[in-house]
Design an enzyme around this catalytic site. Structure first.
Site, mmCIF file in Angstrom:
data_model
loop_
_atom_site.group_PDB
_atom_site.id
_atom_site.type_symbol
_atom_site.label_atom_id
_atom_site.label_comp_id
_atom_site.label_asym_id
_atom_site.label_seq_id
_atom_site.Cartn_x
_atom_site.Cartn_y
_atom_site.Cartn_z
ATOM 1 N N TYR A 176 -1.969 -8.595 9.945
ATOM 2 C CA TYR A 176 -2.803 -8.309 8.777
ATOM 3 C C TYR A 176 -4.196 -7.867 9.227
ATOM 4 C CZ TYR A 176 -4.511 -8.970 3.977
ATOM 5 O OH TYR A 176 -5.037 -8.780 2.720
ATOM 6 N N HIS A 231 -3.082 -13.856 -0.311
ATOM 7 C CA HIS A 231 -1.721 -13.600 0.178
ATOM 8 C C HIS A 231 -1.374 -14.647 1.230
ATOM 9 C CE1 HIS A 231 -1.642 -9.703 -1.783
ATOM 10 N NE2 HIS A 231 -2.707 -9.307 -1.123
ATOM 11 N N GLU A 257 -8.241 -4.513 -6.514
ATOM 12 C CA GLU A 257 -6.983 -3.878 -6.127
ATOM 13 C C GLU A 257 -5.838 -4.452 -6.958
ATOM 14 O OE1 GLU A 257 -5.083 -2.392 -1.851
ATOM 15 O OE2 GLU A 257 -6.458 -4.103 -1.922
ATOM 16 N N HIS A 312 -11.437 -9.205 -6.419
ATOM 17 C CA HIS A 312 -11.168 -7.888 -5.828
ATOM 18 C C HIS A 312 -10.295 -7.126 -6.809
ATOM 19 C CE1 HIS A 312 -9.800 -4.793 -3.180
ATOM 20 N NE2 HIS A 312 -8.818 -5.436 -2.573
ATOM 21 N N ASP A 352 -8.650 -11.421 0.193
ATOM 22 C CA ASP A 352 -7.817 -10.869 1.258
ATOM 23 C C ASP A 352 -8.137 -11.440 2.643
ATOM 24 O OD1 ASP A 352 -6.050 -9.180 -0.100
ATOM 25 O OD2 ASP A 352 -7.532 -7.593 -0.263
ATOM 26 N N HIS A 370 -11.625 -6.066 2.001
ATOM 27 C CA HIS A 370 -11.664 -4.778 2.669
ATOM 28 C C HIS A 370 -11.966 -3.621 1.706
ATOM 29 C CE1 HIS A 370 -7.440 -3.357 1.462
ATOM 30 N NE2 HIS A 370 -7.536 -4.563 0.947
ATOM 31 N N HIS A 414 0.846 -1.188 0.000
ATOM 32 C CA HIS A 414 0.000 0.000 0.000
ATOM 33 C C HIS A 414 0.888 1.247 0.000
ATOM 34 C CE1 HIS A 414 -3.674 -2.275 1.859
ATOM 35 N NE2 HIS A 414 -3.612 -2.396 0.550
ATOM 36 N N ASP A 458 -2.872 -5.486 -6.640
ATOM 37 C CA ASP A 458 -2.074 -6.660 -6.298
ATOM 38 C C ASP A 458 -2.784 -7.945 -6.695
ATOM 39 O OD1 ASP A 458 -3.744 -5.607 -4.185
ATOM 40 O OD2 ASP A 458 -3.056 -7.239 -2.913
#
Length: 396
Positions: A192, A225, A81, A79, A164, A145, A23, A83
């Protein structure tokens, strides 16, 4: 390179051993991370998520060695995002017409990031996608999230692809939860949760209860992850339910920064006072200017109470303390007590500023705080010890 999880599912992700922040510079990743992507083969073939964009070419080239890209029938993006979706641009240049299954919010997210109008197919909780003998069942997970997040569940293999949720930033060749160092795994999992999911704890509880209500058998949780949970995968679900319930341990954490060691001396004396009142409580001290902020936040998450101290400077507080208070405010901790302390030469505004910051972060203030002018003498240190005793007594 890649490895089979079951006869149907292959991990096709990327281990990032060099990653040290995530991030941007916001989250420390001392143990690296993984970007987990999964290839599901049945009569139809689905690719679940991709990897971060710096590894997009490597991802696509390696995927070609595993499968003819044209044989991929569906792309699932749990998701948006980067990554998780970062290799989409490279992948879709090869197979531009393949359908992408995601939430409505993810369509907006992906279009906003990549400015492409791909073949999007919006799914909602309970929707199913047949792969032949097996199905993918979609479960929206809004704000876990991001607004676009979702899970998907593979029937037959009984695997929850949780994105996530239940993950960790943890690079490892051991792959499965039962093969890695359990202390390292727990530390990365709680870090996390504390730093990323804490603000959404009420949603975590509701979503887990919803998923459990489906009564789906569970053999594995494949996260985006870190490790794959195959040995008693329910253990991490049970842990999340505990963490989501205004979690605390028998711990008090003292955070401070100091100009000329006067506030440090106060912190150490306060610690002695706490321990004289309660010999069983765990007390930890952190100079927040010299300690990784995400590690500090994890300790705050574990604590039933915190004390925050700073010297007064320019009618304010030291920047490291201001920064950690801002982190704390954004994470919206609940059911924790706090107090402020600090040294000063003139002015002495730091205690009031810290108290206001703690109150704004949702902490219950035990008192108005303690400030001592210049270097604490013997009497001043005794005041600090008494301050610590009174703080510890607030939990009785």
């Amino acid at each position: 390179m890649f490895f089979r999880i079951t006869d149907s599912v292959t991990w096709v992700g990327k281990r990032d051993w060099e990653l040290r922040t995530f991030h941007g510079e916001e989250y420390s990743t001392h143990r690296g991370s993984t970007y987990n992507s999964y290839l599901v083969r049945d009569e139809k073939v689905a690719l679940i998520d991709t990897v971060w964009s710096p590894y997009d070419e490597e991802f696509v080239e390696n995927l070609k060695k595993e499968i003819d890209l044209n044989q991929i029938d569906y792309i699932i993006i749990n998701h948006g995002e980067v990554d998780h979706s970062g290799a989409l641009l490279q992948l879709m240049e090869e197979i531009p017409d393949k359908p992408i299954y995601c939430t409505k919010a993810a369509v907006s997210s992906l279009k906003g990031q990549y400015h492409k109008d791909w073949n999007f197919n919006v799914v909602k909780t309970g929707d199913k996608l047949s792969l032949g003998s097996k199905e993918l069942i979609f479960i929206e997970a809004r704000m876990l999230h991001w607004p676009d997040s979702m899970f998907c569940y593979l029937t037959g293999d009984n695997i929850l692809f949780s994105n996530d949720a239940f993950g960790q930033h943890f690079a490892t060749e051991q792959v499965y939860n039962d093969l890695v160092d359990q202390c390292e795994l727990y530390q990365e999992a709680i870090k996390y949760y504390a730093n990323i999911l804490t603000p959404f704890s009420s949603l975590v509880k509701d979503k887990i209860k919803e998923v459990l209500s489906f009564n789906l058998p569970l053999n594995m949780i494949c996260t985006s992850h870190g490790v794959i949970w195959r040995d008693n995968p329910a253990q991490i679900i049970e842990q999340y339910l505990k963490w989501a319930e205004d979690y605390q341990e028998n711990q008090i954490t003292i955070l401070y920064d100091t100009m000329w060691n006067n506030t440090r001396k106060m912190a150490e004396a306060i610690k002695e006072g706490i321990l004289s009142q309660d010999k069983e409580v765990v007390v930890k001290l952190f100079n927040v200017a010299r300690t990784d902020k995400n590690d500090v936040i994890t300790e705050v998450f574990k604590s039933k109470g915190i004390l925050v101290g700073s010297s007064t400077i320019n009618n304010g507080i030291l920047s490291s303390v201001a920064a950690i208070l801002e982190e704390i405010r954004g994470l919206a901790f609940k059911n924790k007590k706090a107090a402020a302390f600090g040294s000063y030469g003139w002015g002495g505004q730091s205690v009031k500023i810290i108290s206001e910051g703690l109150k704004g972060g949702g902490f219950e203030l035990v008192n108005d705080g303690l400030k001592i002018m210049w270097t604490p003498d013997e009497e001043g240190l005794k005041k600090c010890e008494e301050f610590g005793r009174q703080f510890a007594a607030a939990f009785r």
